[in-house]
Every structure is written in structure tokens, then in C-alpha cells.
Design a protein around this motif. Sequence first.
Motif, PDB file in Angstrom:
ATOM      1  N   VAL A  28      -2.025   4.571   6.719  1.00  0.00           N
ATOM      2  CA  VAL A  28      -2.144   3.955   5.387  1.00  0.00           C
ATOM      3  C   VAL A  28      -3.595   3.676   5.007  1.00  0.00           C
ATOM      4  CG1 VAL A  28       0.185   2.991   5.337  1.00  0.00           C
ATOM      5  CG2 VAL A  28      -1.672   1.629   6.265  1.00  0.00           C
ATOM      6  N   ASN A  29      -4.497   3.823   5.955  1.00  0.00           N
ATOM      7  CA  ASN A  29      -5.929   3.600   5.704  1.00  0.00           C
ATOM      8  C   ASN A  29      -6.746   4.765   6.263  1.00  0.00           C
ATOM      9  OD1 ASN A  29      -5.765   0.819   4.605  1.00  0.00           O
ATOM     10  ND2 ASN A  29      -4.954   0.374   6.644  1.00  0.00           N
ATOM     11  N   PRO A  30      -6.550   5.959   5.728  1.00  0.00           N
ATOM     12  CA  PRO A  30      -7.282   7.112   6.268  1.00  0.00           C
ATOM     13  C   PRO A  30      -8.770   7.017   5.954  1.00  0.00           C
ATOM     14  CG  PRO A  30      -6.170   7.725   4.240  1.00  0.00           C
ATOM     15  CD  PRO A  30      -5.724   6.331   4.573  1.00  0.00           C
ATOM     16  N   THR A  31      -9.575   7.577   6.817  1.00  0.00           N
ATOM     17  CA  THR A  31     -10.999   7.701   6.535  1.00  0.00           C
ATOM     18  C   THR A  31     -11.182   8.786   5.487  1.00  0.00           C
ATOM     19  OG1 THR A  31     -11.634   7.012   8.759  1.00  0.00           O
ATOM     20  CG2 THR A  31     -13.245   8.327   7.533  1.00  0.00           C
ATOM     21  N   GLU A  32     -11.916   8.479   4.445  1.00  0.00           N
ATOM     22  CA  GLU A  32     -12.219   9.502   3.448  1.00  0.00           C
ATOM     23  C   GLU A  32     -13.200  10.484   4.066  1.00  0.00           C
ATOM     24  OE1 GLU A  32     -13.046   8.497  -0.589  1.00  0.00           O
ATOM     25  OE2 GLU A  32     -11.766   6.711  -0.480  1.00  0.00           O
ATOM     26  N   THR A  61       0.839  -1.203   0.000  1.00  0.00           N
ATOM     27  CA  THR A  61       0.000   0.000   0.000  1.00  0.00           C
ATOM     28  C   THR A  61       0.873   1.253   0.000  1.00  0.00           C
ATOM     29  OG1 THR A  61      -1.710  -1.196   1.211  1.00  0.00           O
ATOM     30  CG2 THR A  61      -1.860   1.199   1.205  1.00  0.00           C
ATOM     31  N   ILE A  62       1.922   1.238   0.802  1.00  0.00           N
ATOM     32  CA  ILE A  62       2.826   2.390   0.868  1.00  0.00           C
ATOM     33  C   ILE A  62       3.508   2.596  -0.481  1.00  0.00           C
ATOM     34  CG2 ILE A  62       4.945   3.293   1.929  1.00  0.00           C
ATOM     35  CD1 ILE A  62       4.033   1.829   4.538  1.00  0.00           C
ATOM     36  N   ALA A  63       3.958   1.514  -1.100  1.00  0.00           N
ATOM     37  CA  ALA A  63       4.635   1.622  -2.396  1.00  0.00           C
ATOM     38  C   ALA A  63       3.715   2.229  -3.459  1.00  0.00           C
ATOM     39  CB  ALA A  63       5.134   0.257  -2.847  1.00  0.00           C
ATOM     40  N   ALA A  64       2.417   1.984  -3.344  1.00  0.00           N
ATOM     41  CA  ALA A  64       1.452   2.515  -4.316  1.00  0.00           C
ATOM     42  C   ALA A  64       1.004   3.937  -3.967  1.00  0.00           C
ATOM     43  CB  ALA A  64       0.241   1.591  -4.396  1.00  0.00           C
ATOM     44  N   SER A  65       1.434   4.437  -2.814  1.00  0.00           N
ATOM     45  CA  SER A  65       1.003   5.768  -2.380  1.00  0.00           C
ATOM     46  C   SER A  65       2.039   6.819  -2.770  1.00  0.00           C
ATOM     47  CB  SER A  65       0.787   5.787  -0.870  1.00  0.00           C
ATOM     48  OG  SER A  65       2.015   5.883  -0.184  1.00  0.00           O
ATOM     49  N   GLU A  66       1.757   8.051  -2.419  1.00  0.00           N
ATOM     50  CA  GLU A  66       2.688   9.139  -2.708  1.00  0.00           C
ATOM     51  C   GLU A  66       3.716   9.321  -1.599  1.00  0.00           C
ATOM     52  OE1 GLU A  66       1.146  12.684  -4.331  1.00  0.00           O
ATOM     53  OE2 GLU A  66      -0.350  11.637  -5.535  1.00  0.00           O
ATOM     54  N   LEU A  67       3.567   8.573  -0.517  1.00  0.00           N
ATOM     55  CA  LEU A  67       4.508   8.657   0.596  1.00  0.00           C
ATOM     56  C   LEU A  67       5.394   7.423   0.631  1.00  0.00           C
ATOM     57  CD1 LEU A  67       2.141   9.872   3.487  1.00  0.00           C
ATOM     58  CD2 LEU A  67       3.503  11.268   1.940  1.00  0.00           C
ATOM     59  N   ASN A  68       6.643   7.598   1.063  1.00  0.00           N
ATOM     60  CA  ASN A  68       7.505   6.437   1.266  1.00  0.00           C
ATOM     61  C   ASN A  68       7.361   5.962   2.720  1.00  0.00           C
ATOM     62  OD1 ASN A  68       9.237   8.060   2.900  1.00  0.00           O
ATOM     63  ND2 ASN A  68      10.387   8.705   1.093  1.00  0.00           N
TER      64      ASN A  68
END
Length: 171
Positions: free
Chosen positions: A134-138, A36-43
Motif C-alpha cells: 500500500v506504500n510502494p516506492t515511486e 488507503t486501499i479504498a482510495a486505490s485501484e485494488l481491493n
Amino acid sequence: YLFPATYEVYEETTLEALVKQMISRMDQAVKPHYETIAASELNVHETLALASHIEREGVTDEDRALISGVFYNRLAVGMMLQTDPSVSYAHGSHRERTSLADLEIDSPYNTYRVTGVGAGPISSPSESAINASVNPTETDYYYFLADLATGNVYYAEDYDEHLRLKAEYLD
């Protein structure tokens, strides 16, 4: 990167061995999220920095996930996180209330002066805070404040609503 937990320490336990154990435990906590982290904009480093802010700001899992959503909303539009615990960390001591003068500290950790998540973690985040990061509430919220007396957290979509909530619950 030292995971907060209870560790068995014996007289013969070296500091190096304990630190390795704590880092290994942090890796265990983050490992399920690597994809999930790798697919996000954050490392990973930025994710742990964000999780450390979430750790210091939220108490319940629900609030941590909502606060994470607020932070992601702010990051998405280039707003500063403006999280008070980053100011305390920059000063090297806890502040029950953050003053305007406190916000002026020149530090890469002060999220009132730098964009993004800051230079690095300001605390050792729990598994709950890591999960929230890594799992924020929208959400449509961009602001929140906590009533330290009650533990309630109030969320706002815009600055005017935030100021109204501040006047109602904190002033």
C-alpha cells in the motif's frame, strides 16, 4: 488470510479457534490501510495478493517497497507481473529456478499468463509486505532480479538493462 505469526496453542485449542485468531490478526495488520486501499485501484483481496508476491520476492523492507513500486508500474501500463513465486505456487512446489517450461502452466495464479495480481494470495504476507503493497516506492523501474547467492536485488528501467544485469549477475 492467515497472518504469519507465533500463536499460543494449547491442547484444548480447536482448529476453528486458531484459524479465527489468525484471520483476526490479519485484519489487525490490514486495518490501518483500509482507507488507503479504498482510495486505490485494488481491493483488499488484490492488495493481499500483491503483498503475497512482494513477500516471496523481497527480503528487506527497502526491497519490498521497491518491488512494490515495480509491480505498480507494471500494472499501470498493463504489463504482467511475471513473478516466479506465482509459478511455483501454481505448480504446488518451490522452484529454485523457474524454467521456460514451468511458465507454461495454465493457472489463474501464474502471473506470466494472466494480467493483474493473479487469482489470490500465494502466501501469507507479513506486515512489512502489506505495508509495501500500500506504500510502494515511486520508481522508474519495471524489472528486477535477485542474486540468490548474495541476496542482492538489481533493478532496471527497461528490458535491455534487465538482460544486461541478468547476464552480469545470474548467468
